[in-house]
Design a protein around this motif. Sequence first.
Motif, PDB file in Angstrom:
ATOM      1  N   HIS A 107       0.829  -1.207   0.000  1.00 43.16           N
ATOM      2  CA  HIS A 107       0.000   0.000   0.000  1.00 43.16           C
ATOM      3  C   HIS A 107       0.864   1.258   0.000  1.00 43.16           C
ATOM      4  CE1 HIS A 107      -2.714  -3.146   1.469  1.00 43.16           C
ATOM      5  NE2 HIS A 107      -3.711  -2.401   1.034  1.00 43.16           N
ATOM      6  N   ASP A 108       1.946   1.237   0.748  1.00 48.64           N
ATOM      7  CA  ASP A 108       2.861   2.384   0.799  1.00 48.64           C
ATOM      8  C   ASP A 108       3.494   2.623  -0.561  1.00 48.64           C
ATOM      9  OD1 ASP A 108       4.677   4.330   2.363  1.00 48.64           O
ATOM     10  OD2 ASP A 108       6.135   2.948   1.466  1.00 48.64           O
ATOM     11  N   MET A 134      -2.839  -1.209   7.471  1.00 48.48           N
ATOM     12  CA  MET A 134      -3.434  -0.370   6.441  1.00 48.48           C
ATOM     13  C   MET A 134      -3.057   1.093   6.675  1.00 48.48           C
ATOM     14  SD  MET A 134      -5.166  -0.038   3.733  1.00 48.48           S
ATOM     15  CE  MET A 134      -5.832  -1.689   3.538  1.00 48.48           C
ATOM     16  N   LEU A 135      -2.664   1.761   5.598  1.00 50.61           N
ATOM     17  CA  LEU A 135      -2.318   3.177   5.702  1.00 50.61           C
ATOM     18  C   LEU A 135      -3.551   3.994   6.064  1.00 50.61           C
ATOM     19  CD1 LEU A 135      -0.100   3.549   2.498  1.00 50.61           C
ATOM     20  CD2 LEU A 135       0.645   3.073   4.838  1.00 50.61           C
ATOM     21  N   ASP A 191       0.012  -3.520  15.089  1.00 48.23           N
ATOM     22  CA  ASP A 191      -0.579  -2.215  15.353  1.00 48.23           C
ATOM     23  C   ASP A 191      -0.813  -1.470  14.054  1.00 48.23           C
ATOM     24  OD1 ASP A 191      -1.423  -0.103  17.163  1.00 48.23           O
ATOM     25  OD2 ASP A 191       0.351   0.968  16.480  1.00 48.23           O
ATOM     26  N   LYS A 192      -1.798  -0.598  14.062  1.00 50.81           N
ATOM     27  CA  LYS A 192      -2.120   0.119  12.831  1.00 50.81           C
ATOM     28  C   LYS A 192      -1.280   1.379  12.637  1.00 50.81           C
ATOM     29  CE  LYS A 192      -6.022   2.885  14.635  1.00 50.81           C
ATOM     30  NZ  LYS A 192      -7.446   3.215  14.423  1.00 50.81           N
ATOM     31  N   TRP A 193      -0.488   1.754  13.644  1.00 50.34           N
ATOM     32  CA  TRP A 193       0.306   2.978  13.523  1.00 50.34           C
ATOM     33  C   TRP A 193       1.807   2.781  13.678  1.00 50.34           C
ATOM     34  CZ3 TRP A 193      -3.662   5.654  17.102  1.00 50.34           C
ATOM     35  CH2 TRP A 193      -4.719   6.163  16.330  1.00 50.34           C
ATOM     36  N   ILE A 195       3.301   4.315  10.780  1.00 49.91           N
ATOM     37  CA  ILE A 195       2.286   4.265   9.727  1.00 49.91           C
ATOM     38  C   ILE A 195       1.369   5.471   9.853  1.00 49.91           C
ATOM     39  CG2 ILE A 195       0.453   2.894   8.667  1.00 49.91           C
ATOM     40  CD1 ILE A 195       1.552   0.450  10.173  1.00 49.91           C
ATOM     41  N   ALA A 196       1.279   6.263   8.787  1.00 48.67           N
ATOM     42  CA  ALA A 196       0.261   7.314   8.681  1.00 48.67           C
ATOM     43  C   ALA A 196      -0.415   7.100   7.325  1.00 48.67           C
ATOM     44  CB  ALA A 196       0.898   8.687   8.805  1.00 48.67           C
ATOM     45  N   LYS A 197      -0.467   8.119   6.492  1.00 42.11           N
ATOM     46  CA  LYS A 197      -0.973   7.905   5.131  1.00 42.11           C
ATOM     47  C   LYS A 197       0.086   7.230   4.268  1.00 42.11           C
ATOM     48  CE  LYS A 197      -2.472  12.124   4.400  1.00 42.11           C
ATOM     49  NZ  LYS A 197      -3.147  13.266   3.757  1.00 42.11           N
TER      50      LYS A 197
END
Length: 719
Positions: free
Chosen positions: A89-90, A135-136, A391-393, A435-437
């Motif tokens: 995704h990145d 996920m971003l 983790d998502k971040w 992780i951010a956008k």
Amino acid sequence: MNVNNINIEHNIYQNDENKETPQVNEIRAMLRSIGDGEINISAYDTAWVALVKKMDGDHGPQFPSSINWIIQNQLSDGSWGDEAFFLVHDRMINTLACVIALKSWNIHKDKWEKGLSFIRENLWRLEDNELDDWMLGGFEITFPQLLDMAIDLGLNVPCDDPALQAIFAKRDLKLARFPKDLLHDEPTTLLFSIEGMKGLDWKRLLKLQCPDGSIMSCLAPTAYALMKTGDKKCLEFLDGVINKFKGGVPCIYPVDLYEHLWVVDRLMRLGISRYFTSEITECLEYVFRHWSDKGLCFTRDNSVSDIDDTAMGFRLLRLHGYHVSPCVFKHFEKDGEFYCFAGEANQSVTAMYSLYRASQVAFPDEDDLQWSETYSREFLVDRRAANNLKDKWLIPKDLPGEIGYALDLPWRASLPRIETRMYLEQYGGSGDVWIAKVLYRMFLISNDLLLEAAKADFGSFQRLCRLELHGLQEWCNRKNLAVSSKSVLQAYFLAAASIFEPNRATERLGWARTAVLADAVSSHLRRSTSVDSTRESFIAELSGHRCNNTQRGAKDATESSLLHALHEHISLLAFDDASASNLCQTWRQWLMAWTSQDCEGNAALLIVRTVEMCSGRHPCLEEPDLSRLEHLTSSICRKLGKYSPQQDGESILEDSSHQVDLEMKDLAQCVLQSDGGGTVSQVARQTFLHVVKSFYYVDHCSPETIDSHISMVLFQDVI
């Protein structure tokens, strides 16, 4: 006489260990130049900035240096993004944005074609559901917008691919959850992704602009706002960031509060914070100036606070004596659950981890923290049981290890050197990714230099410990103390794991020897056929102002050896006649209060008083704060000592654990919020907490766990 003078070789070795290394000096220089945050450049955000046309109406880019950055930073496979960590995704969102930027200006066809080939070849990877945990942020909003822009430019992107259809569905679902009015009326996390939205009311949106001119301190949304409005403040913000980063821009900026907080946390957990006390004070003063009753955000100019930064700020500020209220966490609770941001679809593991760590540093009558601790602990326990700790971040080296340590060894049982030894295995240095956008990196927080300095420091600590332990064991053998080698090892370990600084060897060895002697005397009293008579004999021996000579006529060789060892111990630790007298009195008080069933509380006081006296701090015994600290220390350790350890976390009986919990909170408040009043120094207050936590640790952990910690902390080299 000072304990350090027992062995000249040891004294020289210790002095050598106190020398600061070039690594420490380099870290100090970095901390002194700390500003708005050291963060890497985002290709995605730089592409959005590169799309901005000249504000004066002429043809061409407003920020040509951003175009140059894109041209110079394409990866060998044709993509843009984090080179060291491949997350599809990145790579996809960074690459598509850069392709669009180059195609929009009709330059470097070879580069955008190579980037487009990468997208086509890797589009199928977006279907991997296992990547949902990483996920971003806002990907389902921003990526479809890029696809529309690519189609408008005539680029051949297969928008009917099943992977893309799933992303479109997620976009529609997310946007349906948030009314458009909410987006325009108050700052929310949707503003992070407004470049992916259409039909916006910019007049209303600009009222939500940050004081620095940005939209949520994010570069792509700010560039998009500039395109749509020509707003002067947006332009000034982008100009400043582009000049600082020489063309490229990060995904978010500044990140000042986040960096100030997390670098202090890393220094503390790595065990090297003592080298940077003034720098840490400056960091926390900066954070406290921006603390509010709504908590903290990652930067000073953003009004959308989050539980992650708030919890980290609360914990660090409270540990360093600042007054912060736990009522702040009410802003992140809804229907009995805690969230990081309002409206988030799934909770963050690291945010709940931060909340759990913060909630444990509780004072009496703080019911809010009781619930937040219970909630966050249950959340983490459930995630660990399900083997779902991504983790998502954040993508750190060993998040399961960090969380496992926190769950298995709560703050009140965690000793500094155990935490550091574990964290040296868990900290990823420069390998940690946020992780951010897009993926991004925080260079000061995740820094190999911090890890190298911490490993060197811990190695020096271990070498010093082995030398001290050898001397302690030899002393026990010379004095014929009837104490097992395992007990001697554990006594030294508890002291060294709590008071570990090289220049505090006197206190550390005073603690260890006192614990060993108390154990030896207790064993002798328990074996005695006439406990009262034997105890009176010891008390009589310690009744003089000076304790130089062993009284003749001791009842047996064991008692004679113990008395001799006691005299020598007091003589070695005492600085003068007054301190020798005080130490004798402390031992007499311990002996008078000793019973075979209830000696732990008094042993804890004996250790605390010995540490304080041999340090030269000489606390005033009439000081009210000192009386309170001594009462709590004795009471807590007495309750803990009544029960034998069973298995980790199960040794305190239910009917007593509540009272221990209340008194631990009271002790934490007495130690951490002294308000500068009285004569008891902060270092002395910390001694009480260190000793109580060591007793709690022994009660909380199984013998096998303690043996494992001893091996890791004292004997296993850090690789």
